[in-house]
Design a protein around this motif. Structure first.
Motif, PDB file in Angstrom:
ATOM      1  N   GLN A  35      40.556  -6.684  -1.705  1.00  0.00           N
ATOM      2  CA  GLN A  35      40.310  -7.303  -0.407  1.00  0.00           C
ATOM      3  C   GLN A  35      39.725  -8.709  -0.553  1.00  0.00           C
ATOM      4  O   GLN A  35      40.054  -9.610   0.222  1.00  0.00           O
ATOM      5  N   PHE A  36      38.883  -8.894  -1.570  1.00  0.00           N
ATOM      6  CA  PHE A  36      38.255 -10.204  -1.783  1.00  0.00           C
ATOM      7  C   PHE A  36      39.291 -11.242  -2.191  1.00  0.00           C
ATOM      8  O   PHE A  36      39.360 -12.336  -1.603  1.00  0.00           O
ATOM      9  N   LEU A  37      40.104 -10.923  -3.191  1.00  0.00           N
ATOM     10  CA  LEU A  37      41.104 -11.884  -3.651  1.00  0.00           C
ATOM     11  C   LEU A  37      42.107 -12.206  -2.553  1.00  0.00           C
ATOM     12  O   LEU A  37      42.467 -13.370  -2.337  1.00  0.00           O
ATOM     13  N   LYS A  38      42.548 -11.185  -1.828  1.00  0.00           N
ATOM     14  CA  LYS A  38      43.511 -11.432  -0.751  1.00  0.00           C
ATOM     15  C   LYS A  38      42.889 -12.237   0.384  1.00  0.00           C
ATOM     16  O   LYS A  38      43.528 -13.142   0.948  1.00  0.00           O
ATOM     17  N   SER A  39      41.644 -11.909   0.747  1.00  0.00           N
ATOM     18  CA  SER A  39      40.995 -12.603   1.859  1.00  0.00           C
ATOM     19  C   SER A  39      40.852 -14.085   1.571  1.00  0.00           C
ATOM     20  O   SER A  39      41.017 -14.933   2.467  1.00  0.00           O
ATOM     21  N   VAL A  40      40.532 -14.430   0.333  1.00  0.00           N
ATOM     22  CA  VAL A  40      40.381 -15.844  -0.035  1.00  0.00           C
ATOM     23  C   VAL A  40      41.743 -16.510  -0.152  1.00  0.00           C
ATOM     24  O   VAL A  40      41.952 -17.620   0.355  1.00  0.00           O
ATOM     25  N   PHE A  41      42.673 -15.849  -0.804  1.00  0.00           N
ATOM     26  CA  PHE A  41      43.977 -16.457  -1.062  1.00  0.00           C
ATOM     27  C   PHE A  41      44.757 -16.666   0.232  1.00  0.00           C
ATOM     28  O   PHE A  41      45.437 -17.689   0.403  1.00  0.00           O
ATOM     29  N   TYR A  42      44.674 -15.708   1.152  1.00  0.00           N
ATOM     30  CA  TYR A  42      45.403 -15.810   2.426  1.00  0.00           C
ATOM     31  C   TYR A  42      44.459 -16.213   3.558  1.00  0.00           C
ATOM     32  O   TYR A  42      44.534 -15.709   4.670  1.00  0.00           O
ATOM     33  N   ARG A  43      43.581 -17.158   3.269  1.00  0.00           N
ATOM     34  CA  ARG A  43      42.538 -17.531   4.227  1.00  0.00           C
ATOM     35  C   ARG A  43      43.068 -18.382   5.375  1.00  0.00           C
ATOM     36  O   ARG A  43      42.443 -18.480   6.431  1.00  0.00           O
ATOM     37  N   SER A  44      44.226 -19.014   5.178  1.00  0.00           N
ATOM     38  CA  SER A  44      44.762 -19.920   6.212  1.00  0.00           C
ATOM     39  C   SER A  44      46.209 -19.561   6.535  1.00  0.00           C
ATOM     40  O   SER A  44      47.135 -20.362   6.294  1.00  0.00           O
ATOM     41  N   PRO A  45      46.435 -18.397   7.075  1.00  0.00           N
ATOM     42  CA  PRO A  45      47.812 -18.012   7.389  1.00  0.00           C
ATOM     43  C   PRO A  45      48.354 -18.837   8.550  1.00  0.00           C
ATOM     44  O   PRO A  45      47.611 -19.257   9.453  1.00  0.00           O
ATOM     45  N   THR A  46      49.654 -19.064   8.529  1.00  0.00           N
ATOM     46  CA  THR A  46      50.265 -19.832   9.618  1.00  0.00           C
ATOM     47  C   THR A  46      50.289 -19.033  10.907  1.00  0.00           C
ATOM     48  O   THR A  46      50.160 -19.586  11.996  1.00  0.00           O
ATOM     49  N   SER A  47      50.423 -17.739  10.782  1.00  0.00           N
ATOM     50  CA  SER A  47      50.411 -16.892  11.973  1.00  0.00           C
ATOM     51  C   SER A  47      50.044 -15.469  11.568  1.00  0.00           C
ATOM     52  O   SER A  47      50.431 -14.988  10.508  1.00  0.00           O
ATOM     53  N   THR A  48      49.286 -14.833  12.420  1.00  0.00           N
ATOM     54  CA  THR A  48      48.902 -13.431  12.210  1.00  0.00           C
ATOM     55  C   THR A  48      48.958 -12.714  13.550  1.00  0.00           C
ATOM     56  O   THR A  48      48.820 -13.338  14.610  1.00  0.00           O
ATOM     57  N   PRO A  49      49.150 -11.404  13.516  1.00  0.00           N
ATOM     58  CA  PRO A  49      49.134 -10.655  14.775  1.00  0.00           C
ATOM     59  C   PRO A  49      47.751 -10.697  15.412  1.00  0.00           C
ATOM     60  O   PRO A  49      46.739 -10.865  14.727  1.00  0.00           O
ATOM     61  N   SER A  50      47.721 -10.567  16.709  1.00  0.00           N
ATOM     62  CA  SER A  50      46.445 -10.638  17.439  1.00  0.00           C
ATOM     63  C   SER A  50      45.492  -9.528  17.039  1.00  0.00           C
ATOM     64  O   SER A  50      44.275  -9.661  17.203  1.00  0.00           O
ATOM     65  N   SER A  51      46.016  -8.439  16.477  1.00  0.00           N
ATOM     66  CA  SER A  51      45.166  -7.303  16.086  1.00  0.00           C
ATOM     67  C   SER A  51      44.433  -7.542  14.770  1.00  0.00           C
ATOM     68  O   SER A  51      43.501  -6.804  14.440  1.00  0.00           O
ATOM     69  N   TYR A  52      44.840  -8.587  14.035  1.00  0.00           N
ATOM     70  CA  TYR A  52      44.245  -8.811  12.712  1.00  0.00           C
ATOM     71  C   TYR A  52      42.853  -9.402  12.838  1.00  0.00           C
ATOM     72  O   TYR A  52      42.632 -10.385  13.552  1.00  0.00           O
ATOM     73  N   GLN A  53      41.908  -8.784  12.120  1.00  0.00           N
ATOM     74  CA  GLN A  53      40.529  -9.270  12.069  1.00  0.00           C
ATOM     75  C   GLN A  53      40.105  -9.392  10.609  1.00  0.00           C
ATOM     76  O   GLN A  53      39.903  -8.390   9.937  1.00  0.00           O
ATOM     77  N   SER A  54      39.994 -10.604  10.126  1.00  0.00           N
ATOM     78  CA  SER A  54      39.603 -10.814   8.735  1.00  0.00           C
ATOM     79  C   SER A  54      38.147 -10.399   8.524  1.00  0.00           C
ATOM     80  O   SER A  54      37.280 -10.667   9.362  1.00  0.00           O
ATOM     81  N   LEU A  55      37.879  -9.737   7.404  1.00  0.00           N
ATOM     82  CA  LEU A  55      36.527  -9.307   7.090  1.00  0.00           C
ATOM     83  C   LEU A  55      35.733 -10.412   6.394  1.00  0.00           C
ATOM     84  O   LEU A  55      34.512 -10.323   6.286  1.00  0.00           O
ATOM     85  N   PHE A  56      36.441 -11.439   5.923  1.00  0.00           N
ATOM     86  CA  PHE A  56      35.771 -12.528   5.205  1.00  0.00           C
ATOM     87  C   PHE A  56      36.609 -13.792   5.331  1.00  0.00           C
ATOM     88  O   PHE A  56      37.793 -13.791   4.982  1.00  0.00           O
ATOM     89  N   ILE A  57      35.999 -14.858   5.830  1.00  0.00           N
ATOM     90  CA  ILE A  57      36.704 -16.127   5.980  1.00  0.00           C
ATOM     91  C   ILE A  57      35.882 -17.215   5.294  1.00  0.00           C
ATOM     92  O   ILE A  57      34.844 -17.636   5.811  1.00  0.00           O
ATOM     93  N   PRO A  58      36.294 -17.673   4.129  1.00  0.00           N
ATOM     94  CA  PRO A  58      35.560 -18.764   3.474  1.00  0.00           C
ATOM     95  C   PRO A  58      35.812 -20.075   4.198  1.00  0.00           C
ATOM     96  O   PRO A  58      36.876 -20.280   4.783  1.00  0.00           O
TER      97      PRO A  58
END
Length: 532
Positions: free
Chosen positions: A273-296
């Protein structure tokens, strides 16, 4: 003679480390007020005012004999009772057990490392030691993976073992800057069944864990830069010699992708979850249901550290916490190594115990994580580099931690696990070789650990040392030909087989549910009680 009499010592003990370096260790607790959190989110729990971890590192022999390093943290009585409660004892029963002789035996268990020893001079080309961060699972602490961490350090690696304050440790004590007690974080028991309550609880724990890893990374950068940090453990233990300054300019933590991220069980899920959260920190689009647990934040140094080439190690990955409905978008993203800029699966090492291999629902989740999407679609390219995925026959979930070594009779009787020391040695071999193949400079694996290779070479009559070095020193441990006894490779082409056990000629039908799997001491309910 000393070895002979040691057999009569009732206190559980660890074997000595097999690498060429003595191992030093340091208990650290740093106030979060001295750290600038690179996260753009508010702290998930403002009452967690420190970051706690233990460092294992290659060291020199100290001038004076050091004090013993006790495996059970202070205050020992409180930690003993917390472990007893974690294993199912009521508070009253835990207090009673504390007065039994077993409590004294546990309190005398020592880690075979040298407390506050001088750091060894780095022998790497960069003149810095490689660094790994290792996250514990449920019921774990900064000490419960000491044998694996120390074994790796004895081969030339600095291992950082954080103690998470998310309610996953049996108990964790937070101290004030003067070393006095602030508060205790007790274990939070959540059912092993899938429900919104459980999802929310695990999300909350992961949010705290990711925030702590963020701060830990900041701590490592400050340590290497020689910046002043208050080690609260110094005040608590009153050890004047304890000093983080010994790590200044000695840690390889600044280059992109140079830190290795490993974990066991919930700790393995944390690292995914940590590596993915950092690597995909700036997605171009995400569904409205998505809530990131960590945003650097965009200025965070962790965004430069986590790359598609960051080494990732997963011991008995526990998949259900990654399947939260709030983070389902992130679950669908492949690991960073499978990005176009990444090396593919060569930077992934996943090791399963037999109990987790036989837990079919979790095995499926593990395969979804470690194998790329193309593996399930049959679209693998010729240039695809598969991940290193293995499982150890006759091993239990506890075999991946210190508990297997300290309680071999329990793991054998309850979980039919054999030779826990060898299990950890195989794990150590695999980690070291995966690191070497990733370009990380480490000492050669000892002949003690390379038992199978040494046995074969003794009959070959060739210069085995030169041959091993030309192949990466211990290439057998990552081979898929079954040449290492009790060590089975899982291949991408097995990813969609209905019965993956058929590929390795092992019967698994009697363990198609997680009834025999263990999450760090907690017996999991069978799937009939709820999908997890």
């Amino acid at each position: 003679m000393a070895s002979f009499f040691s057999h009569f010592n009732p206190t559980p003990s660890f074997p000595t480390y097999t690498g060429p370096y003595p191992v030093g260790t340091l208990d650290v607790e740093v106030p979060t007020a001295q750290l600038s959190s690179p996260s753009s989110s508010a702290p998930p729990d403002p009452t967690v005012s420190t970051v706690s971890f233990r460092i294992f590192y290659p060291c020199e022999q100290p001038a004076k004999p050091p004090k013993p390093v006790y495996w059970l943290s202070e205050p020992q009585g409180e930690h003993f009772k917390a472990f007893a409660r974690f294993l199912g004892a009521s508070p009253r029963l835990a207090a009673f057990i504390h007065f039994l002789p077993i409590s004294s035996l546990v309190s005398y268990i020592t880690i075979p490392a040298l407390q506050d020893a001088p750091l060894a001079v780095p022998t790497t080309t960069s003149k810095r030691w490689p660094v790994m961060v290792f996250s514990h699972g449920l019921g774990g602490t900064k000490n419960t993976y000491s044998h694996l961490a120390g074994s790796l350090s004895s081969h030339g690696m600095v291992v950082i073992a954080p103690e998470h304050r998310d309610g996953s440790a049996p108990i964790s004590i937070i101290r004030n800057v003067d070393g006095t007690r602030n508060k205790a974080v007790d274990y939070i028991s959540l059912p092993h069944v899938r429900s919104q309550e459980v999802e929310d609880g695990r999300d909350t724990q992961l949010r705290t864990r990711l925030w702590e890893l963020d701060l830990l990374h900041e701590t490592l950068l400050k340590m290497d830069r020689g910046e002043t940090l208050t080690n609260i453990a110094t005040q608590h233990d009153r050890v004047a010699e304890r000093d983080l300054a010994i790590f200044a300019s000695k840690l390889d933590v600044h280059g992109p992708g140079c830190i290795s991220w490993f974990g066991h069980s919930f700790g393995a899920a944390t690292m995914v979850q940590f590596l993915k959260s950092v690597f995909y920190r700036s997605p171009t689009s995400t569904p409205s249901s998505y809530q990131s647990l960590f945003i650097p934040s965009k200025y965070s140094s962790i965004t430069r550290q986590i790359t598609s080439s960051s080494p990732l190690g997963l011991l008995d990955l526990w998949g259900p916490p990654l399947r939260s409905s709030k983070t389902s978008w992130l679950w669908e993203q492949p690991l960073p190594c499978y990005a176009q800029s990444g090396p593919g699966g060569s930077s992934i090492l996943a090791i399963l115990s037999e109990s987790f291999f036989k837990w079919r629902a979790n095995l499926k989740l593990t395969k979804c994580v470690v194998f790329p999407p193309q593996a399930t679609d049959g679209l693998l390219s010729e240039n695809f580099t598969p991940p290193h995925v293995f499982y150890r026959i006759a091993s239990a979930h506890l075999s991946q931690s210190d508990f297997g070594v300290l309680l071999p009779w329990l793991t054998k009787k309850a979980f039919k696990a054999d030779d826990p020391v060898r299990t950890l040695r195989l794990n150590t071999r695999a980690v070291l070789e995966m690191m070497r193949q990733h370009g990380i400079e480490l000492a050669p694996t000892s002949s003690t650990d390379m038992e199978e290779a040494a046995a074969e070479e003794s009959h070959s009559g060739v210069d085995s040392e030169n041959e091993r070095l030309s192949k990466g020193q211990d290439s057998k441990i990552l081979a898929t030909d079954g040449s290492v006894k009790g060590w089975v490779a899982l291949r991408p082409e097995d990813a969609e087989k209905k019965e993956i056990g058929e590929a390795v000629n092992i019967k698994t039908s009697e363990s198609a549910t997680p009834s025999t799997a263990v999450i760090d001491g907690e017996i999991i309910r069978t799937e009939s009680q709820g999908k997890i």
